[in-house]
Design an enzyme around this catalytic site. Structure first.
Site, short mmCIF file in Angstrom:
data_model
loop_
_atom_site.label_atom_id
_atom_site.label_comp_id
_atom_site.label_asym_id
_atom_site.label_seq_id
_atom_site.Cartn_x
_atom_site.Cartn_y
_atom_site.Cartn_z
N ASN A 204 0.83 -1.21 0.00
CA ASN A 204 0.00 0.00 0.00
C ASN A 204 0.86 1.26 0.00
OD1 ASN A 204 -2.21 -1.86 0.71
ND2 ASN A 204 -1.14 -1.91 2.67
N GLU B 39 8.50 -5.16 -0.83
CA GLU B 39 7.37 -4.22 -0.74
C GLU B 39 7.84 -2.80 -1.03
OE1 GLU B 39 4.64 -5.77 -0.76
OE2 GLU B 39 5.48 -7.67 -0.06
N GLU C 138 4.72 -8.27 -10.03
CA GLU C 138 5.25 -9.25 -9.09
C GLU C 138 6.52 -9.92 -9.58
OE1 GLU C 138 4.53 -9.11 -6.19
OE2 GLU C 138 2.53 -8.23 -6.12
ZN ZN Z 1 4.73 -8.27 -4.53
#
Ligand code: ZN
Length: 891
Positions: free
Chosen positions: A259, A292, A314
């Site tokens: 986030n 992240e 990803e």
């Molecule tokens: Zn990821």
């Protein structure tokens, strides 16, 4: 319902700004959402919502009753002008949310998880990544119970309210898709630091966690600082926010979530200290924090157009975290040690890929890294999208060179910063650099890695002509249809673009220079680019038939087929100048030995380990010049999951038994050398998780486990002594694991009880305690059912469920694959119990049986029965339905 990539349509409205007001109450939270909407296409405004109670809908200040409909999980608004201010009030129940998607409460703290489709459980919204908006958020809650109120971006205002409540206003300056929204509210402690980014801006870094855990966040904060610095240096990417926060949650479905400015983490990837966390925990923390953080550019600044493009962010971000870890491991070492450290990281990543992704890519859930269809996107956060996706990025770096790849990434941001894009857009940016550097060539064949599933096999043949002193290498690729590719009507598969790194050794193991007929010459490693079904390369000035060193550094995610003699493998193990290929030779030799012994066992013949294999292992254990971390990898036998991929039909119990017997035989045959390794690899002094010390512990603890497996004299005393005197969790847990798996029952019960007694107040250590027992040789379904009645057990906490139920079903071959089918019936009951609480987690457990057809018939038939039983269960979630129906139908 199946969602298909080809059916993508842009959303017909822009939503420039979103204002959210939360009145937080664990039992009943009200959310007021105001959207500035502008029409850009045709049709009504259709919003997603799940498990929400709709209170009111207004447009431009007027009640919209009669002009909207709720139909299942959509809210449709008719009659909007070209511009409108839509205001929706709804309510949800965070405390009752056991799915942990959307807004939920964990340990008295509010958390959110929105990726992929959790935002629709918070408010009505077009829940898709290509709708990007600027968010301002107001959080209101009781000040005593929820003193910290956090959301994305910058804190712009805080105020006390009546009735003991307070509020905080947050503004995120960057437009984002709703899956990157986050809030956290509760009583938390934190650790912070400030740093200057390379352009001189000061930023505040914070790590939040439950009160009492403040002593365990230092490593996380330092890892974050290292990640910020690394992205600046390696890719010139700078932190774009004034404030970057990480919050640890005890209940969390996955590893962590990126986030914007407010990363939420599974506590397992934040909290650590030497007494309670292992070397593996420390390195996972650094890797996940890096991952992240790196998403801030690869995922957030440039995001995905739709969820079929998940690997865009990803695969790329896993590749980036792998490179970060490799650089951190190599930092400060001399050239040779640094190269070895990088190889160790590469080995660890390949081991993961082979154990998790290769089986997936051969089973009913097989999918390209960019899937063509799904029923539930939560089922596609897979090893294929993540780990194979990272391999596909790595191959682009190999083809472009690291410098070219860096230019390609800069071009990607130049083109797409602030956009929601596709995997194709990424490759196009890379291709623009590739074409500059290789005129006339492109990545059109390479793009097939994005559209075709399956692990290609590359068959290698070598011909040597003594008269001309030429050696010809032929590569031939094939890739069987897998998963949905096997259903009628699927298109035929085409060749992949495979970068294949190769070296040639002479009979003494010396590297041969590789000179091709066109005069092109390299010192020892040639990169062959296979883009067709088969191709040949001829090397000159080679006197005798060489020994090939194949797929060096694992240059492509493929399976190599080459008929080595045992003697050639032993030669490569001793002499290959490529440390990865050298490790690989040992793994191949061990695979051969274990598979042959398994066949013999199935035919009722006794077990005996071949002298040559023992000597090969001794040579690695005692050869001078290898560091401990590398030696530990080279002496680790291939995992059961990797070995099973080589068997026509899998008999997991026989395989596990032979692997254990092999370990025990190595323990006895090389007892003195293992003992010497235990003595030589002690790490006295203060604990440090650095890769050199961690490597020593890895080798020492492998030696201890091998001695225990061999029931060698003195091993139990050694393990008990280490358990008692250990000053770090790595040594304590390793000793305990050896005792529990290979020691006497009474001793093992005693240390297990002692361990719980010491650590019962630390949930992450209690998870380790459950895992040890779940995976122990000797544990049965009855043992596990007993542990489920322990007061510390709960199915609602994903870490706890994983530590016991998943570990038993996935990592205990003896207990789970009992011929009476008891393990499988247990699996079915747990999938159903979890499905009622948390479908995403239930679907992960469901996958434990998705490759049922691969097993011997005595096991596959009972597996099929329980799969059918689960499939016919009324009210089964979409998540589990997709897994079990594919398992039964595509097999
Ligand atoms: Zn990821």
């Amino acid at each position: 319902v199946t969602i298909r990539r080809q059916n993508y349509l842009p959303f017909p409205y822009d939503i420039a700004t979103v204002r959210l007001e939360f009145d937080l109450d664990p039992a009943d939270t009200q959310v007021r959402s105001q959207l500035e909407v502008r029409r850009t296409g045709e049709g009504p405004l259709v919003l997603n919502g799940e498990d929400l109670e709709l209170v009111s809908v207004q447009v431009d200040g007027r009640d919209w009753a009669g002009r909207y409909q709720v139909d299942g999980d959509t809210l449709t608004l008719d009659g909007l002008g070209t511009q409108a201010r839509v205001e929706i009030v709804s309510r949800c129940r965070p405390e009752a949310n056991s799915a942990l998607m959307g807004l939920y409460v964990s340990n008295g703290v509010f958390f959110t998880q929105c990726e992929a489709e959790g935002f629709r459980r918070i408010t009505w919204f077009p829940d898709r990544p290509d709708v990007m908006s600027r968010y301002s958020v107001v959080l209101r809650a009781d000040k005593k119970r929820f003193p910290q109120l956090l959301s994305n971006g910058n804190l712009v205002k805080q105020a006390d309210l009546a009735d003991g409540r307070h509020e905080a206003h947050w503004e995120d300056p960057f437009p984002k898709p709703c899956y990157l929204f986050a809030l956290v509210a509760g009583a938390l402690t934190w650790r912070e630091s400030r740093m200057r980014t390379r352009s001189g801006r000061e930023v505040l870094l914070q790590v939040y966690s439950d009160p009492g855990s403040e002593g365990k966040t230092q490593y996380a904060l330092e890892s974050l600082e290292r990640a910020v610095r690394w992205d600046e240096r390696r890719f010139s990417l700078e932190l774009d926010l004034d404030r970057f926060m990480i919050v640890a949650a005890r209940d969390f479905n996955m590893g962590a979530m990126e986030n914007k400015g407010l990363n939420i983490f599974n506590a397992a990837y934040v909290l650590a200290d030497p007494e309670s966390a292992t070397d593996a925990n420390f390195s996972a923390i650094e890797a996940v924090i890096g991952h992240e953080y790196f998403h801030n550019w690869t995922g957030n600044r440039v995001t995905c157009r739709d969820w079929f493009q998940l690997s865009l962010k990803e695969g790329l971000t896993v590749f980036r975290d792998q490179e970060f870890t490799a650089d951190m491991m190599a930092q400060g070492l001399d050239a040779q040690a640094a190269a070895s450290a990088r190889t160790v990281k590469r080995i660890d990543d390949v081991v993961t890929l082979r154990a998790a992704q290769f089986p997936e890519d051969a089973g009913p859930m097989a999918h390209p890294i960019r899937p063509e269809s799904y029923q539930e996107i939560g089922n596609f956060y897979t090893a294929t999208v993540y780990e194979k996706g990272a391999e596909v990025i790595r191959m682009q770096q190999t083809l472009l060179t690291p410098a070219g790849f860096t230019r390609g990434l800069a071009e990607y941001f130049r083109r797409h910063d602030g956009q929601a894009v596709t995997c194709d857009d990424f490759v196009a940016a890379m291709e623009s650099v590739y074409a500059q550097d290789h005129p006339g060539r492109d990545l059109s064949v390479f793009r097939r890695w994005y559209s075709q599933a399956g692990t290609p096999r590359v068959r290698v043949t070598i011909e040597h002509d003594a008269a001309t002193r030429r050696c010809t290498v032929t590569l031939a690729q094939r890739c069987e249809p897998v998963g949905v590719e096997r259903l009628p009507g699927a298109p035929a598969k085409q060749p992949f673009h495979i970068p294949f790194a190769i070296g040639l050794l002479d009979a003494q193991g010396r590297p041969l220079p590789l000179k091709q007929a066109d005069g092109h010459e390299v010192r020892d490693t040639a990169l062959l680019e296979l883009t067709t079904e088969h191709a040949q390369w001829t090397f000159e000035n080679i006197d005798a038939r060489p020994v090939p060193s194949l797929l060096r550094d694992f240059s492509a995610p493929v399976i190599v087929e080459y008929d080595y003699t045992d003697h050639e493998l032993a030669l490569l193990m001793r002499h290959d100048g490529n440390a990865f290929a050298r490790w690989e030779a040992g793994q191949q030799l061990a695979t051969r030995v274990i598979l042959a012994a398994t066949r013999e066992r199935q035919e009722g013949r006794p077990f005996a380990l071949h002298r040559d294999f023992i000597e090969a292992w001794r040579s690695v254990l005692t050869a001078p010049g290898l560091d401990a971390a590398y030696r530990a990898r080279a002496l680790t036998l291939p995992s059961e999951k990797t070995l099973a991929e080589h068997m026509a039909k899998v008999d997991p119990v026989a395989l596990a038994a032979v692997r254990d017997e092999t370990l025990g035989a190595l323990g006895r045959a090389l007892a003195d050398d293992w003992r010497a390794a235990v003595q030589a690899n002690q790490t006295p002094g203060d604990y440090s998780p650095d890769p050199i010390s961690a490597g020593k512990r890895a080798l020492k603890n492998l030696a201890l486990a091998t001695l225990m497996a061999g029931r060698v004299d003195g091993a139990t005393e050694q393990a008990l002594g280490q358990y008692d005197t250990a000053r770090n969790m790595t040594d304590r847990l390793s000793a305990l694991s050896s005792l529990v798996n290979f020691g006497a029952a009474d001793a093992s019960a005693r240390v297990l009880a002692d361990f719980y007694e010491r650590w019962q107040d630390d949930p992450l250590v209690v998870d380790k305690w459950f895992t040890l027992q779940a995976t122990a040789r000797g544990t049965t379904v009855q043992t596990v059912e007993g542990l489920m009645t322990h007061p510390a057990f709960s199915l609602r906490n994903p870490n706890r469920a994983r530590s016991l139920v998943f570990q038993f079903c996935l990592n205990n071959p003896y207990g789970f694959h009992r011929a009476d089918g008891s393990g499988y019936r247990y699996w079915a009951s747990q999938v159903l119990a979890l499905d009622a609480l948390n479908p995403e987690i239930a679907a992960r457990l469901a996958r434990a049986l998705d490759r049922w057809v691969r097993y011997v018939p005595e096991l596959s038939e009972p597996m099929r029965q329980v799969l059918q039983q689960v499939r016919s269960h009324p009210g089964l979630s979409r998540n589990v339905t997709e897994i079990v129906s594919k398992a039964l139908e595509i097999a």
